[in-house]
Design a protein around this motif. Structure first.
Motif, mmCIF file in Angstrom:
data_model
loop_
_atom_site.group_PDB
_atom_site.id
_atom_site.type_symbol
_atom_site.label_atom_id
_atom_site.label_comp_id
_atom_site.label_asym_id
_atom_site.label_seq_id
_atom_site.Cartn_x
_atom_site.Cartn_y
_atom_site.Cartn_z
ATOM 1 N N ARG A 17 -0.465 -3.443 -11.022
ATOM 2 C CA ARG A 17 -0.181 -4.671 -10.693
ATOM 3 C C ARG A 17 0.722 -4.454 -9.671
ATOM 4 N NH1 ARG A 17 0.445 -5.577 -16.220
ATOM 5 N NH2 ARG A 17 3.002 -5.104 -16.084
ATOM 6 N N GLN A 18 1.652 -3.553 -9.323
ATOM 7 C CA GLN A 18 2.802 -3.457 -8.195
ATOM 8 C C GLN A 18 2.272 -2.980 -6.929
ATOM 9 O OE1 GLN A 18 5.057 -0.582 -10.584
ATOM 10 N NE2 GLN A 18 6.267 -2.293 -11.685
ATOM 11 N N ALA A 19 1.492 -1.948 -7.046
ATOM 12 C CA ALA A 19 0.939 -1.464 -5.544
ATOM 13 C C ALA A 19 -0.482 -1.003 -5.597
ATOM 14 C CB ALA A 19 1.778 -0.346 -5.465
ATOM 15 N N VAL A 26 0.881 -1.053 -0.001
ATOM 16 C CA VAL A 26 0.119 -0.048 -0.025
ATOM 17 C C VAL A 26 0.847 1.106 -0.127
ATOM 18 C CG1 VAL A 26 -1.774 1.243 1.158
ATOM 19 C CG2 VAL A 26 -1.752 -1.260 1.115
ATOM 20 N N VAL A 27 0.964 2.175 -1.100
ATOM 21 C CA VAL A 27 1.529 3.223 -1.212
ATOM 22 C C VAL A 27 0.814 4.472 -1.129
ATOM 23 C CG1 VAL A 27 3.180 4.408 -2.635
ATOM 24 C CG2 VAL A 27 3.223 1.988 -2.599
ATOM 25 N N ALA A 28 1.070 5.434 0.095
ATOM 26 C CA ALA A 28 0.339 6.768 -0.113
ATOM 27 C C ALA A 28 1.161 7.706 -1.152
ATOM 28 C CB ALA A 28 0.488 7.259 1.297
ATOM 29 N N VAL A 29 0.302 8.209 -2.120
ATOM 30 C CA VAL A 29 0.929 9.014 -3.136
ATOM 31 C C VAL A 29 0.293 10.622 -2.904
ATOM 32 C CG1 VAL A 29 1.074 9.402 -5.640
ATOM 33 C CG2 VAL A 29 0.942 7.135 -4.846
ATOM 34 N N THR A 30 1.395 11.215 -2.773
ATOM 35 C CA THR A 30 1.063 12.866 -2.897
ATOM 36 C C THR A 30 0.746 13.262 -4.325
ATOM 37 O OG1 THR A 30 3.144 13.736 -2.578
ATOM 38 C CG2 THR A 30 2.183 13.073 -0.525
ATOM 39 N N MET A 31 -0.002 14.432 -4.285
ATOM 40 C CA MET A 31 -0.291 14.890 -5.853
ATOM 41 C C MET A 31 0.681 16.040 -5.775
ATOM 42 S SD MET A 31 -3.947 16.605 -7.023
ATOM 43 C CE MET A 31 -3.708 18.381 -6.284
ATOM 44 N N GLY A 32 1.480 16.481 -4.959
ATOM 45 C CA GLY A 32 2.508 17.550 -5.061
ATOM 46 C C GLY A 32 1.652 18.903 -5.349
ATOM 47 N N ASP A 33 2.410 20.071 -5.688
ATOM 48 C CA ASP A 33 1.778 21.185 -5.871
ATOM 49 C C ASP A 33 0.754 21.090 -7.018
ATOM 50 O OD1 ASP A 33 1.212 23.840 -6.820
ATOM 51 O OD2 ASP A 33 3.138 24.335 -5.639
ATOM 52 N N GLU A 71 8.045 4.999 -11.955
ATOM 53 C CA GLU A 71 9.459 4.189 -11.514
ATOM 54 C C GLU A 71 9.503 4.442 -9.905
ATOM 55 O OE1 GLU A 71 13.009 2.132 -11.865
ATOM 56 O OE2 GLU A 71 11.111 2.330 -12.928
ATOM 57 N N ALA A 72 8.963 5.614 -9.219
ATOM 58 C CA ALA A 72 8.975 5.918 -7.904
ATOM 59 C C ALA A 72 8.163 4.802 -7.201
ATOM 60 C CB ALA A 72 8.727 7.323 -7.713
ATOM 61 N N ILE A 73 6.819 4.635 -7.950
ATOM 62 C CA ILE A 73 5.980 3.691 -7.265
ATOM 63 C C ILE A 73 6.537 2.494 -7.264
ATOM 64 C CG2 ILE A 73 3.742 2.638 -7.276
ATOM 65 C CD1 ILE A 73 2.706 5.575 -8.340
ATOM 66 N N ARG A 74 7.148 2.057 -8.355
ATOM 67 C CA ARG A 74 7.730 0.753 -8.470
ATOM 68 C C ARG A 74 8.588 0.487 -7.435
ATOM 69 N NH1 ARG A 74 12.012 -2.162 -10.261
ATOM 70 N NH2 ARG A 74 13.274 -0.276 -10.995
ATOM 71 N N LEU A 75 9.658 1.485 -7.046
ATOM 72 C CA LEU A 75 10.633 1.158 -6.206
ATOM 73 C C LEU A 75 9.901 1.156 -4.828
ATOM 74 C CD1 LEU A 75 13.701 3.177 -7.499
ATOM 75 C CD2 LEU A 75 13.321 0.612 -7.578
ATOM 76 N N ASP A 111 2.117 1.356 3.609
ATOM 77 C CA ASP A 111 3.506 0.853 3.630
ATOM 78 C C ASP A 111 4.742 1.762 3.525
ATOM 79 O OD1 ASP A 111 2.790 -1.978 4.700
ATOM 80 O OD2 ASP A 111 1.986 -2.143 2.515
ATOM 81 N N ALA A 112 4.371 2.742 2.477
ATOM 82 C CA ALA A 112 5.347 3.526 1.923
ATOM 83 C C ALA A 112 4.554 4.713 1.639
ATOM 84 C CB ALA A 112 6.043 3.026 1.063
ATOM 85 N N VAL A 113 5.316 5.834 1.467
ATOM 86 C CA VAL A 113 4.970 7.261 0.847
ATOM 87 C C VAL A 113 5.540 7.370 -0.572
ATOM 88 C CG1 VAL A 113 4.728 9.565 1.151
ATOM 89 C CG2 VAL A 113 4.262 8.183 3.083
ATOM 90 N N CYS A 114 5.175 8.084 -1.534
ATOM 91 C CA CYS A 114 5.575 8.233 -2.876
ATOM 92 C C CYS A 114 5.280 9.578 -3.238
ATOM 93 C CB CYS A 114 5.235 7.459 -3.881
ATOM 94 S SG CYS A 114 5.822 7.788 -5.602
ATOM 95 N N THR A 115 5.953 10.605 -3.455
ATOM 96 C CA THR A 115 5.758 12.033 -3.569
ATOM 97 C C THR A 115 5.886 12.557 -4.931
ATOM 98 O OG1 THR A 115 7.840 12.710 -2.781
ATOM 99 C CG2 THR A 115 6.143 12.622 -1.160
ATOM 100 N N ALA A 116 4.912 13.642 -5.285
ATOM 101 C CA ALA A 116 5.185 14.211 -6.626
ATOM 102 C C ALA A 116 5.761 15.715 -6.182
ATOM 103 C CB ALA A 116 3.641 14.424 -7.064
ATOM 104 N N PRO A 117 6.307 16.114 -6.989
ATOM 105 C CA PRO A 117 6.959 17.500 -6.731
ATOM 106 C C PRO A 117 6.240 18.637 -6.081
ATOM 107 C CG PRO A 117 6.609 17.410 -9.165
ATOM 108 C CD PRO A 117 6.207 16.005 -8.686
ATOM 109 N N VAL A 118 7.093 19.276 -5.608
ATOM 110 C CA VAL A 118 6.443 20.706 -4.512
ATOM 111 C C VAL A 118 7.364 21.832 -5.123
ATOM 112 C CG1 VAL A 118 5.573 19.428 -2.700
ATOM 113 C CG2 VAL A 118 7.828 20.286 -2.658
#
Length: 342
Positions: free
Chosen positions: A32-34, A5-12, A321-325, A120-127
């Motif tokens: 498939r990955q997350a 489970v990956v929490a993904v931020t939308m960024g600015d 790629e960030a979500i994959r890692l 389980d992890a956090v993945c961020t878009a740019p700010v």
């Protein structure tokens, strides 16, 4: 097999973050990955889908248990305490206090999900640093925000691209100030932190190289004495303690040697030394991984690209790629502490 489970931020919201998020989540590979939980704004995500031609069903949730693991679905975390982006004030590609406040709120929400065990992890878009400043956010960027919100005094950045891993002794310092940080004690401390981080990611057991600072690593003091005075003695101290470390290795070859498999990782001494090497190898797939937090955090390593925001031109390769890692490393990172996978 349970998904990470990956929490993904939308960024600015005014940058390309919303566009790369919707494109990444529409990709079958990502699905498939997350299982991704997006911290963002419904209205802006809808605009991003219009700009990119992506079609996703936005499924608003209050908890991870409500998430729908279905193709074509974007799970949007409900943020009742966060003011939605005002459509009347919203404009792509503009520095704004509104954008800075929203970006910070998305990060804070993702941190809460990770700390409570819902992600389980956090993945961020740019700010955007200027937008954060306009919003009076008291931190210059992601790393500082994550450190403050988690009480982590020393977050450690690692880049990964095409299997090459790069750590940084110093980052956001001028070259003049950076030179003061090239000390035996700092190098010894940092290498030990890097080794611990690699072990936690399940990527330990390989030799680490410490990059040289001066041309040809100083040629035994001809072009500067930092290698003789600080770097080589630090490496010797580490080797005497049983760590598999080599250096100083001339910076004009060390990254190539790492990419070729001679080293498992490299300690870059300053920001551009490692950034240039990674981004030249593969700009889109250079991913930032933050260690030293209670959870794993990955991020794209590009900016908000205000000049193309809202045009649909932004590539989602880095976000994918960030979500994959995040999905790759989170199981090892979380092992022993319990996972939120469903």
């Amino acid at each position: 097999m349970k998904k990470t489970v990956v929490a993904v931020t939308m960024g600015d919201p005014c940058g390309i973050g919303p566009e790369i998020v919707v494109q990444a989540l529409a990709a079958q590979e990502t699905q498939r990955q997350a299982l991704c939980l997006v911290c963002g704004d419904r209205g802006v995500l809808q605009l991003a889908m219009q700009a990119t031609g992506v079609s996703l069903r936005i499924h608003e949730i209050r908890s991870v248990q409500e998430a729908a693991d279905e193709p074509g679905t974007l799970n949007l975390v409900s943020l009742p305490d966060t003011e939605p982006v005002d459509p009347a004030c919203f404009e792509w590609g503009k520095v704004s206090a509104m954008g800075g406040r929203a970006a910070y709120a998305y990060i804070a929400a993702a941190v809460r999900l990770a700390l409570e065990g819902s992600a389980d992890a956090v993945c961020t878009a740019p700010v955007n640093k200027e937008s954060l400043r306009a919003a009076s956010v008291p931190y210059i960027g992601h790393t500082e925000i994550f450190g403050a919100l988690t009480g982590s005094p020393a977050p450690l950045t690692m880049f990964e691209t095409c299997g090459m891993r790069i750590f940084f002794l110093t980052r956001h310092l001028s070259l003049r100030k950076m030179l003061d940080e090239i000390t035996q004690d700092n190098i010894v401390r940092c290498v030990k932190e890097c080794q611990a981080a690699l072990q936690r990611l399940g990527a330990g057991g390989q030799r680490m190289a410490v990059a040289g600072l001066n041309p040809h690593s100083g040629e035994h003091g001809l072009f500067g004495d930092e290698e003789v005075r600080e770097i080589a003695p630090a490496v010797e101290r580490l080797r005497q303690e049983g760590l598999d470390v080599e250096g100083p290795v001339s910076a004009d070859s060390v990254f190539h040697l790492c990419a070729a498999g001679k080293y498992g990782s490299v300690l870059s001494l300053y920001h551009d030394q490692g950034h240039i090497a990674a981004k030249t190898l593969d700009f889109a797939r250079t991913i930032s991984i933050t260690n030293g937090l209670p959870f794993l955090r990955t991020s794209v390593d590009h900016g908000t690209a205000f000049d193309i925001a809202g045009t649909g031109k932004a590539s989602a390769v880095s976000m994918m790629e960030a979500i994959r890692l995040a999905a790759k490393y989170a199981p090892a990172f979380c092992r022993g502490a319990g996972q939120a996978a469903i």
